[in-house]
Scaffold this motif. Structure first.
Motif, PDB file in Angstrom:
ATOM      1  N   TYR A  81       0.828  -1.209   0.000  1.00 43.18           N
ATOM      2  CA  TYR A  81       0.000   0.000   0.000  1.00 43.18           C
ATOM      3  C   TYR A  81       0.865   1.264   0.000  1.00 43.18           C
ATOM      4  N   CYS A 121       0.136   8.892   4.333  1.00 43.92           N
ATOM      5  CA  CYS A 121      -0.135   7.570   3.775  1.00 43.92           C
ATOM      6  C   CYS A 121      -1.209   6.845   4.579  1.00 43.92           C
ATOM      7  N   SER A 140       7.292  15.257  -3.818  1.00 43.42           N
ATOM      8  CA  SER A 140       6.887  13.864  -3.969  1.00 43.42           C
ATOM      9  C   SER A 140       8.079  12.938  -3.856  1.00 43.42           C
ATOM     10  N   ASP A 177      -9.659   5.340   2.486  1.00 46.01           N
ATOM     11  CA  ASP A 177      -9.989   4.236   1.583  1.00 46.01           C
ATOM     12  C   ASP A 177     -10.770   3.130   2.282  1.00 46.01           C
ATOM     13  N   LYS A 185       2.352   1.893  -3.390  1.00 45.38           N
ATOM     14  CA  LYS A 185       1.289   2.356  -4.285  1.00 45.38           C
ATOM     15  C   LYS A 185       0.957   3.818  -4.012  1.00 45.38           C
ATOM     16  N   TRP A 186       0.924   4.185  -2.740  1.00 43.45           N
ATOM     17  CA  TRP A 186       0.629   5.571  -2.366  1.00 43.45           C
ATOM     18  C   TRP A 186       1.703   6.514  -2.891  1.00 43.45           C
ATOM     19  N   GLN A 223      -4.646   8.348   4.074  1.00 39.58           N
ATOM     20  CA  GLN A 223      -5.269   7.900   2.835  1.00 39.58           C
ATOM     21  C   GLN A 223      -5.856   6.500   2.999  1.00 39.58           C
ATOM     22  N   ALA A 276       3.663   6.064  -5.463  1.00 40.31           N
ATOM     23  CA  ALA A 276       3.569   6.143  -6.916  1.00 40.31           C
ATOM     24  C   ALA A 276       2.412   7.041  -7.346  1.00 40.31           C
ATOM     25  N   GLU A 277       1.276   6.915  -6.683  1.00 41.83           N
ATOM     26  CA  GLU A 277       0.115   7.736  -7.033  1.00 41.83           C
ATOM     27  C   GLU A 277       0.345   9.201  -6.708  1.00 41.83           C
ATOM     28  N   SER A 288       3.095  10.857  -6.973  1.00 46.79           N
ATOM     29  CA  SER A 288       3.886  11.439  -8.064  1.00 46.79           C
ATOM     30  C   SER A 288       3.067  11.575  -9.343  1.00 46.79           C
ATOM     31  N   GLU A 289       2.258  10.545  -9.638  1.00 45.04           N
ATOM     32  CA  GLU A 289       1.493  10.550 -10.877  1.00 45.04           C
ATOM     33  C   GLU A 289       0.403  11.620 -10.887  1.00 45.04           C
ATOM     34  N   GLN A 290      -0.233  11.832  -9.743  1.00 45.10           N
ATOM     35  CA  GLN A 290      -1.339  12.786  -9.677  1.00 45.10           C
ATOM     36  C   GLN A 290      -0.872  14.228  -9.760  1.00 45.10           C
TER      37      GLN A 290
END
Length: 339
Positions: free
Chosen positions: A34, A114, A53, A121, A37-38, A117, A40-41, A43-45
């Motif tokens: 998790y 993290c 980031s 979720d 994944k957090w 979030q 990575a998201e 940076s992508e967002q």
């Protein structure tokens, strides 16, 4: 229709079932998976600046994830685990240095985000990092040799230290004080950032950990005025450079290493001169002190140093501002009234 008592019982039952579902989900989800994944998201967002980031991901990778076993589930992490993480970070180990309270607080920021979030979720009932307390570390002594007692150095002190710096590095340190630039800004200067006709150095990028970034704020992107003599010295230095060549670099034209310059150049010179606790940022404070001595106001110093607001400059450097006796406000004189 349900009675009030029956409605309360039904509500409580649903809450228990909901919390049971959250606990189950949290204990089925790998914390490591998790967290990655957090990161990575994040940076992508593009929710935050790229450099921030990267910093958050680095803090998680270096300091948080190594503490928890790979088998750890999100729902297994308790406030007690967070307290033990803080102790582990501050005490250090044989292969990990002890970290300061300030650094530990910085590490907790992405960890808290993290876990928050994960709560949103539906994987956690609450955030175990929310109420974490970082104990204060022992205050470092400030008793220094000679008369150096503050964050800024006097010119006599700086000159004494400068004379002990190897000649090939003296121009770099003089430029740091002349510009008040941050290390990350000065280490990123390229030939094209020097504009001799205007006698300025442009701040358009920073270097951290060998990686180039954009300045974090618009105020950091600035043109720093420099003296005619410094302009000439720098122009002579880069005369045969390409536009993208670093102004200050290693002999093989690589970016300077902060740690090496600090440990191998600055520290020996400062200690030889009798000064301790002198860091690269001391030179920036010294520049600020000189600006105030010249009578510059808060707004001018803010723009020179690239601070985000004048308030930050005031809070940081109020101790450097010269004391003065307050004269009375003679309203009658201002109104030109005759006694």
């Amino acid at each position: 229709a349900l009675t009030l008592q029956e409605a309360k019982l039904l509500k409580n039952q649903r809450e228990v079932e909901s919390k049971g579902g959250i606990r189950t989900a949290g204990r089925m989800t790998s914390f490591h998976v998790y967290a990655w994944k957090w990161c990575a998201e994040l940076s992508e967002q593009g929710a935050r600046r790229d450099r921030t980031s990267r910093d958050y991901s680095r803090q998680m990778e270096r300091h948080v994830l190594p503490y928890f076993r790979e088998a750890t589930r999100l729902g297994d992490i308790t406030p007690g685990d967070v307290d033990r993480l803080i102790t582990w970070l501050m005490r250090g180990t044989e292969d990990r240095k002890a970290l300061s309270p300030t650094t530990v607080r910085r590490i907790l920021v992405p960890f808290r985000m993290c876990m928050e979030q994960a709560r949103r979720d539906g994987l956690l009932e609450g955030n175990p990092v929310d109420n974490a307390k970082v104990p204060r570390g022992p205050r470092r002594g400030r008793a220094l040799s000679f008369e150096y007692q503050g964050k800024a150095m006097g010119m006599g002190q700086f000159e004494s230290m400068l004379m002990r710096i190897p000649p090939e590095h003296q121009l770099f340190f003089r430029t740091l004080v002349s510009t008040g630039a941050r290390w990350s800004e000065a280490a990123a200067w390229q030939k094209k950032d020097l504009v001799p006709d205007e006698q300025i150095l442009k701040v358009r990028r920073v270097v951290s950990g060998g990686v180039e970034y954009q300045p974090k704020t618009d105020k950091s992107r600035r043109n720093i005025p420099i003296s005619e003599s410094l302009t000439q010295e720098l122009a002579d230095l880069v005369k045969f450079f390409d536009d993208d060549d670093l102004i200050f670099s290693t002999p093989d034209k690589k970016a300077l290493s902060y740690d090496k310059m600090k440990k191998q150049v600055l520290d020996p010179a400062a200690h030889s001169a009798g000064y301790h606790n002198v860091g690269m940022h001391t030179l920036r404070h010294t520049a600020a002190s000189l600006l105030f001595q010249q009578g510059r106001n808060i707004k001018e110093v803010q723009e020179f140093l690239g601070h985000s607001t004048p308030g930050f400059t005031l809070n940081t450097y109020v101790h450097l501002m010269p004391d003065s006796k307050l004269d009375p406000l003679d309203l009658e004189k201002e109104l030109d009234w005759e006694a």
